[in-house]
Structure formats: C-alpha cells, structure tokens
Scaffold this motif. Structure first.
Motif, PDB file in Angstrom:
ATOM      1  N   MET A 192       0.819  -1.202   0.000  1.00  0.00           N
ATOM      2  CA  MET A 192       0.000   0.000   0.000  1.00  0.00           C
ATOM      3  C   MET A 192       0.859   1.260   0.000  1.00  0.00           C
ATOM      4  O   MET A 192       0.367   2.358  -0.261  1.00  0.00           O
ATOM      5  CB  MET A 192      -0.946  -0.016   1.191  1.00  0.00           C
ATOM      6  N   ILE A 193       2.149   1.103   0.267  1.00  0.00           N
ATOM      7  CA  ILE A 193       3.102   2.215   0.188  1.00  0.00           C
ATOM      8  C   ILE A 193       3.938   2.109  -1.085  1.00  0.00           C
ATOM      9  O   ILE A 193       4.180   3.096  -1.778  1.00  0.00           O
ATOM     10  CB  ILE A 193       4.009   2.241   1.430  1.00  0.00           C
ATOM     11  N   LEU A 194       4.362   0.888  -1.411  1.00  0.00           N
ATOM     12  CA  LEU A 194       5.207   0.680  -2.595  1.00  0.00           C
ATOM     13  C   LEU A 194       4.424   0.805  -3.896  1.00  0.00           C
ATOM     14  O   LEU A 194       4.965   1.233  -4.914  1.00  0.00           O
ATOM     15  CB  LEU A 194       5.853  -0.708  -2.537  1.00  0.00           C
ATOM     16  N   ALA A 195       3.151   0.381  -3.871  1.00  0.00           N
ATOM     17  CA  ALA A 195       2.266   0.448  -5.039  1.00  0.00           C
ATOM     18  C   ALA A 195       2.890  -0.162  -6.291  1.00  0.00           C
ATOM     19  O   ALA A 195       3.073   0.513  -7.308  1.00  0.00           O
ATOM     20  CB  ALA A 195       1.865   1.894  -5.314  1.00  0.00           C
ATOM     21  N   PRO A 196       3.243  -1.450  -6.279  1.00  0.00           N
ATOM     22  CA  PRO A 196       3.856  -2.048  -7.473  1.00  0.00           C
ATOM     23  C   PRO A 196       2.886  -2.076  -8.656  1.00  0.00           C
ATOM     24  O   PRO A 196       1.688  -2.295  -8.487  1.00  0.00           O
ATOM     25  CB  PRO A 196       4.197  -3.467  -7.002  1.00  0.00           C
ATOM     26  N   ASP A 197       3.432  -1.818  -9.849  1.00  0.00           N
ATOM     27  CA  ASP A 197       2.601  -1.877 -11.050  1.00  0.00           C
ATOM     28  C   ASP A 197       2.523  -3.310 -11.568  1.00  0.00           C
ATOM     29  O   ASP A 197       2.996  -4.250 -10.913  1.00  0.00           O
ATOM     30  CB  ASP A 197       3.136  -0.928 -12.121  1.00  0.00           C
ATOM     31  N   LYS A 198       1.947  -3.508 -12.732  1.00  0.00           N
ATOM     32  CA  LYS A 198       1.749  -4.855 -13.263  1.00  0.00           C
ATOM     33  C   LYS A 198       3.058  -5.569 -13.573  1.00  0.00           C
ATOM     34  O   LYS A 198       3.094  -6.796 -13.661  1.00  0.00           O
ATOM     35  CB  LYS A 198       0.873  -4.789 -14.524  1.00  0.00           C
ATOM     36  N   LEU A 199       4.125  -4.800 -13.737  1.00  0.00           N
ATOM     37  CA  LEU A 199       5.435  -5.385 -14.003  1.00  0.00           C
ATOM     38  C   LEU A 199       6.234  -5.585 -12.719  1.00  0.00           C
ATOM     39  O   LEU A 199       7.394  -5.984 -12.768  1.00  0.00           O
ATOM     40  CB  LEU A 199       6.217  -4.509 -14.981  1.00  0.00           C
ATOM     41  N   GLY A 200       5.613  -5.299 -11.566  1.00  0.00           N
ATOM     42  CA  GLY A 200       6.294  -5.486 -10.302  1.00  0.00           C
ATOM     43  C   GLY A 200       7.268  -4.384  -9.958  1.00  0.00           C
ATOM     44  O   GLY A 200       8.156  -4.569  -9.123  1.00  0.00           O
ATOM     45  N   ARG A 201       7.098  -3.208 -10.569  1.00  0.00           N
ATOM     46  CA  ARG A 201       7.964  -2.078 -10.270  1.00  0.00           C
ATOM     47  C   ARG A 201       7.278  -1.181  -9.248  1.00  0.00           C
ATOM     48  O   ARG A 201       6.088  -0.882  -9.377  1.00  0.00           O
ATOM     49  CB  ARG A 201       8.263  -1.279 -11.540  1.00  0.00           C
ATOM     50  N   ALA A 202       8.045  -0.756  -8.247  1.00  0.00           N
ATOM     51  CA  ALA A 202       7.478   0.110  -7.214  1.00  0.00           C
ATOM     52  C   ALA A 202       7.227   1.495  -7.788  1.00  0.00           C
ATOM     53  O   ALA A 202       8.137   2.154  -8.294  1.00  0.00           O
ATOM     54  CB  ALA A 202       8.426   0.208  -6.025  1.00  0.00           C
ATOM     55  N   THR A 203       5.987   1.953  -7.749  1.00  0.00           N
ATOM     56  CA  THR A 203       5.652   3.302  -8.202  1.00  0.00           C
ATOM     57  C   THR A 203       5.501   4.247  -7.021  1.00  0.00           C
ATOM     58  O   THR A 203       5.278   5.441  -7.204  1.00  0.00           O
ATOM     59  CB  THR A 203       4.343   3.292  -9.004  1.00  0.00           C
ATOM     60  N   GLY A 204       5.621   3.709  -5.791  1.00  0.00           N
ATOM     61  CA  GLY A 204       5.473   4.504  -4.577  1.00  0.00           C
ATOM     62  C   GLY A 204       6.721   5.298  -4.276  1.00  0.00           C
ATOM     63  O   GLY A 204       7.692   5.261  -5.033  1.00  0.00           O
ATOM     64  N   PRO A 205       6.737   6.041  -3.151  1.00  0.00           N
ATOM     65  CA  PRO A 205       5.717   5.936  -2.119  1.00  0.00           C
ATOM     66  C   PRO A 205       4.406   6.616  -2.498  1.00  0.00           C
ATOM     67  O   PRO A 205       4.407   7.631  -3.184  1.00  0.00           O
ATOM     68  CB  PRO A 205       6.354   6.626  -0.916  1.00  0.00           C
ATOM     69  N   THR A 206       3.323   6.020  -2.057  1.00  0.00           N
ATOM     70  CA  THR A 206       2.007   6.601  -2.265  1.00  0.00           C
ATOM     71  C   THR A 206       1.786   7.744  -1.283  1.00  0.00           C
ATOM     72  O   THR A 206       2.641   8.061  -0.460  1.00  0.00           O
ATOM     73  CB  THR A 206       0.927   5.534  -2.040  1.00  0.00           C
TER      74      THR A 206
ATOM     75  N   PHE B 153       9.892 -12.311  -1.285  1.00  0.00           N
ATOM     76  CA  PHE B 153       9.015 -11.306  -0.678  1.00  0.00           C
ATOM     77  C   PHE B 153       9.211  -9.903  -1.236  1.00  0.00           C
ATOM     78  O   PHE B 153       8.480  -8.985  -0.858  1.00  0.00           O
ATOM     79  CB  PHE B 153       9.251 -11.281   0.839  1.00  0.00           C
ATOM     80  N   LEU B 154      10.181  -9.711  -2.096  1.00  0.00           N
ATOM     81  CA  LEU B 154      10.464  -8.385  -2.616  1.00  0.00           C
ATOM     82  C   LEU B 154       9.605  -8.072  -3.834  1.00  0.00           C
ATOM     83  O   LEU B 154       9.217  -8.968  -4.594  1.00  0.00           O
ATOM     84  CB  LEU B 154      11.936  -8.273  -3.011  1.00  0.00           C
ATOM     85  N   VAL B 155       9.304  -6.781  -4.024  1.00  0.00           N
ATOM     86  CA  VAL B 155       8.719  -6.341  -5.282  1.00  0.00           C
ATOM     87  C   VAL B 155       9.660  -6.762  -6.406  1.00  0.00           C
ATOM     88  O   VAL B 155      10.885  -6.741  -6.249  1.00  0.00           O
ATOM     89  CB  VAL B 155       8.526  -4.811  -5.262  1.00  0.00           C
ATOM     90  N   ARG B 156       9.100  -7.152  -7.540  1.00  0.00           N
ATOM     91  CA  ARG B 156       9.881  -7.805  -8.593  1.00  0.00           C
ATOM     92  C   ARG B 156      11.127  -7.033  -8.997  1.00  0.00           C
ATOM     93  O   ARG B 156      12.200  -7.618  -9.225  1.00  0.00           O
ATOM     94  CB  ARG B 156       8.990  -8.031  -9.815  1.00  0.00           C
ATOM     95  N   GLU B 157      11.062  -5.714  -9.091  1.00  0.00           N
ATOM     96  CA  GLU B 157      12.216  -4.950  -9.579  1.00  0.00           C
ATOM     97  C   GLU B 157      13.407  -5.016  -8.635  1.00  0.00           C
ATOM     98  O   GLU B 157      14.538  -4.729  -9.029  1.00  0.00           O
ATOM     99  CB  GLU B 157      11.834  -3.495  -9.813  1.00  0.00           C
ATOM    100  N   PHE B 158      13.175  -5.419  -7.390  1.00  0.00           N
ATOM    101  CA  PHE B 158      14.260  -5.477  -6.417  1.00  0.00           C
ATOM    102  C   PHE B 158      14.761  -6.903  -6.172  1.00  0.00           C
ATOM    103  O   PHE B 158      15.632  -7.112  -5.336  1.00  0.00           O
ATOM    104  CB  PHE B 158      13.817  -4.851  -5.095  1.00  0.00           C
ATOM    105  N   ARG B 159      14.203  -7.876  -6.878  1.00  0.00           N
ATOM    106  CA  ARG B 159      14.682  -9.243  -6.736  1.00  0.00           C
ATOM    107  C   ARG B 159      16.013  -9.411  -7.457  1.00  0.00           C
ATOM    108  O   ARG B 159      16.264  -8.806  -8.493  1.00  0.00           O
ATOM    109  CB  ARG B 159      13.654 -10.223  -7.308  1.00  0.00           C
ATOM    110  N   GLY B 160      16.849 -10.276  -6.878  1.00  0.00           N
ATOM    111  CA  GLY B 160      18.150 -10.513  -7.468  1.00  0.00           C
ATOM    112  C   GLY B 160      18.260 -11.910  -8.043  1.00  0.00           C
ATOM    113  O   GLY B 160      17.271 -12.654  -8.140  1.00  0.00           O
ATOM    114  N   ALA B 161      19.477 -12.270  -8.424  1.00  0.00           N
ATOM    115  CA  ALA B 161      19.720 -13.606  -8.950  1.00  0.00           C
ATOM    116  C   ALA B 161      19.651 -14.615  -7.810  1.00  0.00           C
ATOM    117  O   ALA B 161      19.803 -14.281  -6.643  1.00  0.00           O
ATOM    118  CB  ALA B 161      21.081 -13.646  -9.626  1.00  0.00           C
TER     119      ALA B 161
END
Length: 336
Positions: free
Chosen positions: A252-266, A290-298
């Motif tokens: 509710m703060i990170l607001a990930p989009d459909k691609l898992g990218r954080a658009t927040g903070p809201t 548990f991370l939003v997709r854009e912050f996941r690593g290998a």
C-alpha cells in the motif's frame, strides 16, 4: 530537522533465523537490538492466550506428527475461509505446552528449520516476562506490539478476547502505562473494547491491501467498508480520535505496477500524518520471494535481493514503525 528513525519491530521475534514465536526467536530479536517484538495471540480451549500467528497450528508445530492428537484434525471456517488442520481452541494449555515449534517456511528458511522440534509453544505471559527481563538486562526500554487474532471468531465460541487480554496484561504488570505497549488488530471492535477497559497503550489498526475486516463484515455484511476505503482520506478521517495509527501491507506504500515495479511511495503515509495518525508497515524481508519484482536478485527465492532499495522507499515515505523478520538487518538499515 532530521527525521526520527522508525520503530524497528521484531516480527514474531526474529523468524528469519529461528522458528517464529519460539523463545530463541524472541531472545535473538532482543539481542539484535529491536525496539519491540510482536507476539500474535489466539485462545486455547481453557482460555489461555498462546502465541501463534494463527489458531491453525499444523504449519508451525509438530502437532501433525503427534499420534495422540490425530483425531483433533478437523475442518473449520475462520473469518470466512475454510481451513483443515489442528486448532488451538481444541486444546488445553497443558496439551499445547507439549508441542514443539517448527519453521513455517522450511524450504525457504532452511537454517531456521534446523531448530525445529526443540522449543515449546509460548503463552503471551511468557513473552511479556521475557521482554521485561530483556529490558532490565540491556538497560533499555523494549516494547511489545501485541496483535490480537480472530477476535470475532473467538467471541462466537464464547470468549471475551478483550477481557482475556486485559486480565493478562494487568496480571503481568503491562497495564500500568509504564512499559511501552502497542495493541493492534485487523478488527477495530476489539481495540475499542480494550480502550473501554482502560488499558493504556498505543492502538494501531491493521489494514490489509485487499478485503474487509471480519468484525465489520459480521456486523454489516456487504455494507462493511473495505480496508482500502479505510486507507483513503475519508476513511482516515473516521479513525481520528479512535486509534493512534494504522499498520499497512507494504504494497500500500510501494504500489507495485503490473510489471512489479514500485511506483510509490504513495500518499498514504502523508495522508495519515496530516491527521495525526502514525503509520507502521509490514513486513520488510530481504528474500527474493518477498520483494517487489524490480528489487529481486539472482538466485533462489530464499536468496537476498536488493532489499535495501525496497526498504529505502518505505523509509523515505516517513513510516513510524516497520516489522522485520531479520532483526539485525532491520536495525542496521532503518537506524542508519
């Protein structure tokens, strides 16, 4: 003026390293320097408050391997969801005390799972006492963030959950306003009931990213507000003077989009602060799973990703408290 660092709360202790709600999980969280720990409480058949994330306990104890309890396996509807397993309300405290804690995510947290079957289930009183002892030993105030689970469900079984919690806090010396106590729930009615009983604490209303609170669904049906409506400005207006703050799913703060990218903070944290409400968020975890997709690593779901970048979004939003599974990482990052 520098912004104050958020309260770092050991979520069920330090479950990134030890089975959640076990004695060693809490001990480790205190050693790692958290500001508070969070026990969840449910009720036994004889009215004892035990520390479990859910009243269904097959995933966090060895109950399924205990032949003497096999006939207790059953199916129930809890807050509108059908679950099959073993439930705390079907056991006395003496019976539950014979069970041992297990890691809830054994494939993800293999190190924690190596401590399975070594430690007994705890009561709320056990956690209250160990936190007080830890505060004395370390010479600093350590708080308790007490989460009340399924109050409406247990009320239907005949239990006055607010009464049980109030009595336990008073008996343990945590109802005198001298110790840092926060009480939270996804159901506002039990929070108001404890306020009416004169329990001095900070009261925090938990909000999911979706759905409706079960207590209001039980009372109003489809007219019950959704959690998202409560998090909107008009919903926050209604909370002013009722609770001290809210605790929200980090999405509710990170607001990930459909691609898992954080658009927040809201705007949520700012909206709440404008109304004098504190904002906690849950749960800051470093693993890829548990991370939003854009912050996941290998690596595997259990490998650590770029958690600091995700946590920075939460921190920079101005949160007042954060629940962490890895207490050392949380303390190091959010106090930096």
């Amino acid at each position: 003026m520098p912004r104050r660092s958020p309260l770092v709360i050991g979520h069920r202790g330090a479950p990134g390293y030890r089975p959640e709600h076990s004695r060693s999980s809490y001990d480790l969280a205190l050693e790692m320097g958290v500001d508070a720990v969070e026990p969840d409480v449910v009720v036994t058949r004889d009215g004892v408050l035990v520390v479990r994330h859910e009243n269904e306990i097959s995933g966090t104890t060895d109950v399924a391997d205990r032949a003497e309890f096999h006939e207790r396996r059953t199916t129930k509807t809890i807050d509108g969801a059908e679950l099959t397993g073993w439930f705390t309300e079907d056991f006395t405290w003496d019976e539950l005390s014979t069970l041992r804690c297990r890691e809830r995510l054994p494939k993800l947290r293999t190190t924690s799972a190596s401590f399975d079957d070594e430690q007994p289930v705890l009561r709320l009183r056990d956690v209250l006492d160990l936190v007080r002892e830890g505060s004395l030993a370390q010479g600093r105030e350590i708080g308790v963030v007490l989460e009340i689970k399924h109050a409406t469900y247990f009320s239907a079984l005949g239990w006055d959950v607010a009464g049980l919690v109030a009595a336990e806090l008073r008996e343990a010396g945590w109802a005198e306003g001298r110790l840092p106590l926060t009480i939270e729930s996804f159901e506002s009615t039990v929070l108001y009931a404890l306020q009416d009983r004169g329990i001095p604490a900070s009261y925090i209303y938990l909000l999911e990213a979706a759905g409706r609170p079960f207590d209001l669904v039980a009372a109003r049906g489809k007219a019950a507000p959704t959690y998202r409506q409560t998090a909107a400005p008009a919903g926050l207006d209604a909370l002013v003077g009722q609770v001290d703050g809210i605790s929200v799913d980090k999405r509710m703060i990170l607001a990930p989009d459909k691609l898992g990218r954080a658009t927040g903070p809201t705007r949520l944290v700012a909206d709440a602060h404008e109304r004098g409400l504190r904002v906690f968020t849950w749960t800051a975890r470093p693993e890829n799973a548990f991370l939003v997709r854009e912050f996941r690593g290998a690596g595997s779901p259990g490998s650590f990703g770029d958690y600091e970048s995700e946590w920075a979004v939460l921190r920079d939003a101005g949160i007042d408290g954060v629940f962490v599974d890895h207490a050392d990482l949380g303390v190091a990052f959010f106090r930096r």
